[in-house]
Design a protein around this motif. Structure first.
Motif: not given
Ligand code: NAD
Length: 489
Positions: A23-44, A69-75
């Protein structure tokens, strides 16, 4: 080229094992990146669910540290990370007991929407989770479960696991992850094969001499020693990741790019695999690195068992016995503590049937290399004339396409496999997930190989850390007049 983001409706995602390593290395960073890409709609709603006694703020702290640590933020700017963290919630839940389930039901109350439950816990808990989800009325027709590898230890345990999940969920609701299938290049493999006229007519034993699939790692077993020593390279890598790559390379064109059409064709490949002869398999186990045994201990030291006979390396020659591939061998190898981290498929074409330039000009086979990592991309080696005067001498040069250069916005990594797989799970697209019968077919091919080693009491061949693997693996090729390619960067 900016990648297209397909909008989704608001959804619920519960991550069982939400405080774990994955979850720490892959799942949460992946969700964050999707959020940055506009793919976590309001209310999710995204809920971590695990044993730890945390509150929402405590889980946000865990997620913040993991993402930094795992998705150092440039996005995303740091402000966006905080906005993302506000979307997270947490419930302490015991998969094997009743505590926490009422609270989880409370958090998920209301909202008629897709609900995905990610089982990022050991497979021993899958059955408990599936039963409790049903019993507490948390899973409906629009719910799905995403389950992590390993899916079983052998055919019998995989069947039992399938039956356990099938008692609570339809096959159409079960998403078995093989994260290799989420890699950009792996899907490109299908695009290259089935989107071009150029390759498919040549994609058979008449034109292809052989195919090599290499998945090499530089890391050792690390902290996974206990699990790994029970599994070995055959179960941990060959039965799933390399098998999936083999399927995509060897399968017939499906009529449509739809989940069951694609998976039907993959299952046919696995079922067409011949049993592997013992002399067509090499097992290896890494030794300590000379002069640096402390930082790079031997496999046996890493797993704390001086007599372990588990393989950290396996190479084999497989045959797909069907009309298309009869006579074209598939050489597969994977190992730890090798010289480079490299996942690559090489499709080696046959020599031209006749050289009009004479023997002294030289001859080079065309090779199509599909690189999964690092530097995802495709290279086609073609023969040209060596420049300059002095007669006709032939050389082979790469026509090289790096996906990052060709397609990515400047400086941006391609999406991680987990980003794609999580969103496919939300969208309800099972194409890149393994079906139950597919997993069972792969175990049915793997089990006799492992049983053969056990019956013969075979020990793996030692190989040096930082090498290309045991010498016997080279001999496997050399005996056939061939050589491995592509492990060195
Ligand atoms: P982990 O040990 O780091 O985490 C396990 C998680 O499960 C923790 O959040 C823990 O609180 C939770 N958990 C354990 N028992 C529980 C219970 N009774 N009730 C509720 N929650 C419970 O494990 P991990 O490395 O994150 O792996 C999770 C799964 O993913 C495993 O199936 C593993 O094989 C698979 N996987 C992990 C990786 C990886 O790189 N870590 C890679 C591929 C697959």
């Amino acid at each position: 080229m900016v990648s297209r983001v397909i909008p989704v409706e608001a959804f619920d995602l519960v991550i069982f094992g939400g405080t774990g390593d994955l979850a720490g290395r892959k799942i949460l960073p992946a969700l964050f990146r999707r959020y940055c890409a506009g793919q976590l709609p309001e209310g999710s709603r995204i809920l971590g669910a695990a044993r730890a006694d945390l509150d929402r703020a405590g889980y946000a702290d865990f997620a913040r540290a993991a993402i930094r640590e795992h998705a150092p933020g440039r996005h995303c700017e740091d402000g966006s990370l905080e906005a993302f963290l506000k979307r997270l919630d947490y419930v302490a839940v015991d998969a094997c007991g009743e505590s926490g389930w009422a609270a989880l039901a409370g958090r998920l109350a209301g909202g008629d929407r897709v609900r995905a439950f990610y089982f990022s816990v050991g497979p021993g808990l899958f059955g408990d989770l599936a039963q409790r989800l049903r019993r507490h009325g948390l899973a409906g027709a629009d719910s799905r479960i995403v389950v992590e590898k390993p899916f079983g230890h052998d055919l019998e345990s995989a069947r039992a696991l399938n039956a356990t999940l099938a008692a609570q969920f339809d096959e159409g609701q079960i998403y078995r992850i093989d994260h290799y299938l989420g890699k950009e290049t792996v899907q490109n493999l299908m695009a290259v094969r089935f989107g071009n006229m150029l390759f498919e007519p040549l994609w058979n034993s008449q034109y292809v001499d052989h195919i090599q699939i290499t998945v090499a790692e530089t890391v050792g077993v690390g902290g996974r020693g206990e699990y790994y020593d029970r599994a070995g390279a055959m179960r941990d890598m060959m039965q799933n990741h390399l098998m999936q790559l083999l399927c995509l390379i060897a399968m017939e064109p499906p009529a449509k790019f739809e989940p069951d059409e694609v998976r039907d064709e993959k299952v046919k490949v696995i079922k067409a695999l011949d049993p592997v002869a013992p002399h067509h398999i090499v097992r290896g186990q890494y030794e300590a690195r000379e002069g640096d045994a402390e930082a790079h201990p031997s496999y046996r030291e890493a797993v704390d068992d001086p007599r372990s006979t588990t393989e950290s390396y396996v190479a084999l020659k497989a045959h797909v016995s069907n009309w298309r591939w009869a006579g074209t061998p598939f050489y597969l190898r994977t190992g730890k503590r090798l010289v480079a981290r490299s996942s690559v498929i090489n499709v080696v074409f046959k020599d031209a049937p006749h050289s009009i330039f004479g023997a002294e000009a030289g001859r080079h086979a065309n090779v199509l290399s599909i690189r999964l990592q690092p530097n995802e991309g495709i290279t086609l080696r073609v023969t040209i004339k060596e420049p300059g005067p002095g007669g006709m001498r032939l050389v082979d040069v790469p026509l090289d396409m790096s996906f990052a250069e060709a397609l990515g916005p400047e400086g941006e990594d391609p999406p991680d496999a987990y980003e794609r797989l999580i969103m496919d799970g939300i969208r309800g697209n099972q194409t890149l997930f393994m079906r139950g019968d597919e997993v069972e077919a792969a175990w049915a091919w793997t089990d006799p190989i492992i049983a053969g080693w056990q019956a013969r009491g075979e020990a793996p061949k030692p190989y040096d850390s930082g090498s290309t693997g045991p010498r016997d693996a080279d001999l496997l090729m050399e005996r056939d007049g061939r050589k491995w390619r592509g492990i060195n960067p």
